[in-house]
Design a protein around this motif. Structure first.
Motif, PDB file in Angstrom:
ATOM      1  N   ILE A 243       3.354  -6.252  -5.807  1.00 41.26           N
ATOM      2  CA  ILE A 243       1.912  -6.019  -5.713  1.00 41.26           C
ATOM      3  C   ILE A 243       1.568  -5.228  -4.451  1.00 41.26           C
ATOM      4  O   ILE A 243       0.705  -4.347  -4.472  1.00 41.26           O
ATOM      5  N   PHE A 244       2.244  -5.516  -3.355  1.00 45.01           N
ATOM      6  CA  PHE A 244       1.917  -4.846  -2.094  1.00 45.01           C
ATOM      7  C   PHE A 244       2.496  -3.433  -2.009  1.00 45.01           C
ATOM      8  O   PHE A 244       1.851  -2.522  -1.509  1.00 45.01           O
ATOM      9  N   MET A 245       3.696  -3.252  -2.504  1.00 47.85           N
ATOM     10  CA  MET A 245       4.376  -1.969  -2.319  1.00 47.85           C
ATOM     11  C   MET A 245       4.285  -1.045  -3.529  1.00 47.85           C
ATOM     12  O   MET A 245       4.415   0.165  -3.401  1.00 47.85           O
ATOM     13  N   SER A 246       4.055  -1.609  -4.730  1.00 46.83           N
ATOM     14  CA  SER A 246       3.996  -0.768  -5.940  1.00 46.83           C
ATOM     15  C   SER A 246       2.832  -1.176  -6.839  1.00 46.83           C
ATOM     16  O   SER A 246       3.015  -1.440  -8.036  1.00 46.83           O
ATOM     17  N   PRO A 247       1.613  -1.251  -6.315  1.00 45.06           N
ATOM     18  CA  PRO A 247       0.486  -1.653  -7.160  1.00 45.06           C
ATOM     19  C   PRO A 247       0.237  -0.631  -8.257  1.00 45.06           C
ATOM     20  O   PRO A 247       0.436   0.570  -8.061  1.00 45.06           O
ATOM     21  N   ALA A 248      -0.197  -1.097  -9.422  1.00 47.27           N
ATOM     22  CA  ALA A 248      -0.371  -0.202 -10.564  1.00 47.27           C
ATOM     23  C   ALA A 248      -1.814  -0.089 -11.041  1.00 47.27           C
ATOM     24  O   ALA A 248      -2.189   0.905 -11.647  1.00 47.27           O
ATOM     25  N   GLN A 249      -2.628  -1.121 -10.780  1.00 44.80           N
ATOM     26  CA  GLN A 249      -4.010  -1.124 -11.241  1.00 44.80           C
ATOM     27  C   GLN A 249      -4.907  -0.490 -10.175  1.00 44.80           C
ATOM     28  O   GLN A 249      -4.822  -0.857  -9.004  1.00 44.80           O
ATOM     29  N   PRO A 250      -5.773   0.457 -10.518  1.00 43.38           N
ATOM     30  CA  PRO A 250      -6.656   1.063  -9.517  1.00 43.38           C
ATOM     31  C   PRO A 250      -7.462   0.053  -8.707  1.00 43.38           C
ATOM     32  O   PRO A 250      -7.744   0.283  -7.519  1.00 43.38           O
TER      33      PRO A 250
END
Length: 350
Positions: A243-250
């Motif tokens: 979640i911290f390094m590769s978030p996907a949701q704007p």
């Protein structure tokens, strides 16, 4: 393989108001494993606290569970009566609230308040219950337990009072501890001490923890996994690193980028444009579309499913559909978010 201790599926909660039904929770799903900490994050009004109140059986009178289930040891918490919850609450699932002064009775000594919790769910005699109370006071890091036993809440500092609240929550050795913004009312130094105490107790007792917060620095310090909540739905979840390094949701991009950069105070603070939707009239499609500059036409027509990114990382955004244009987190936001993430994760690993 880790043992799943809680499984919440398609939870829907409505609140009856004079203006109509507020759809506070709209199909939220998540799970919790034995010994882990799951952080649920999101703006105020996203549904975080309402979700946990369902698990504790303490919804407001105008609230109702419209559908869904919350399975704990084969028991659906959504179907328990108030009487059944009395026996269940505290012994199986306990909760720490934001402000310890609203959780404690100012007219009773802290010893009596903790002892009452012990007597409520155990078969201990009063003498043994007092000994257990003194053990709990010591367990949560309060010195001179005999002296503190006789004191009233107003005689203790804010940090001490929160330790007392934690002692009450642990009185009946629950399997799941819900911490709802437990350090918001405390200063930074005391906040750190309380977080370290919770982590230490988790290791000693083997607790599973649901941590409700808007503070992403706290998330990095406390969580194993993160569920991002918006407009009553879980819209992204994964390990804390994902979640911290590769978030996907704007929306997650915006949450990470809006954390102040203490190393570069001259940089303007990022703010997510707009405001959360009115859940009296939930929008069609993706609830975040009206606030997102990356929204596609389909976002206003159809709600996105949870797309699988890895075995542990899922996100609800049409940007992950194979037909969507390739859109990545803007470089300016990425630099800000990753700088914050690296600092927070480094702090969390200490």
């Amino acid at each position: 393989m880790k043992e799943k201790i809680l499984d919440v599926k398609d939870l829907c909660v409505n609140f009856k108001t004079h203006n109509g039904n507020v759809q506070a929770i709209r199909g939220a799903s998540f799970d919790l494993y034995k010994g882990e900490t799951l952080a649920i994050v999101g703006e105020s009004g996203s549904g975080k606290s309402v979700t946990t109140k369902v698990l504790m059986g303490i919804l407001a009178k105008n609230g109702e569970i419209a559908s869904g289930e919350a399975l704990y040891k084969g028991v659906d918490l959504c179907k328990l009566t108030k009487k059944q919850f009395v026996a269940f609450r505290g012994k199986e699932i306990a909760m720490i609230f934001q402000d310890p002064m609203t959780s404690l009775n100012p007219t009773m000594t802290i010893g009596k308040q903790i002892k009452e919790a012990v007597l409520e769910h155990t078969k201990l005699k009063r003498h043994d219950a007092k000994l257990r109370t003194l053990e709990l006071i010591e367990l949560v890091g309060i010195t001179n337990p005999e002296e503190r036993y006789r004191q009233y809440p107003h005689q203790l500092s804010g940090g001490m009072r929160q330790r007392v609240v934690i002692a009450i929550a642990l009185a009946c050795e629950p399997k799941i501890l819900i911490a709802d913004e437990p350090t918001t009312a405390l200063d930074v130094t005391i906040q750190s001490q309380i977080l370290e105490l919770i982590k230490s107790l988790q290791k000693q007792i083997g607790l599973s923890i649901i941590f409700i917060t808007h503070d992403l620095g706290v998330v990095a310090n406390m969580a194993d996994r993160v569920a991002v909540m918006y407009a009553g739905k879980i819209i992204e979840y994964g390990t804390v690193e994902e979640i911290f390094m590769s978030p996907a949701q704007p929306y997650t991009w915006g949450l990470l980028a809006s954390v102040p950069d203490m190393a570069n105070k001259d940089i303007d603070l990022y703010s997510i444009p707009g405001a959360p939707p009115n859940l009296l009239y939930p929008p069609k499609g993706d609830a975040f579309a009206l606030r997102s500059e990356y929204a596609l036409k389909i976002d206003f027509e159809e709600e996105p499913p949870l797309f699988k990114i890895t075995d542990t990382h899922y996100a609800a955004t049409w940007l992950l559909d194979e037909r969507a244009p390739k859109v990545e987190m803007p470089e300016s936001l990425k630099k800000r978010a990753q700088a914050m993430a690296k600092e927070a994760l480094a702090y969390g690993s200490k």
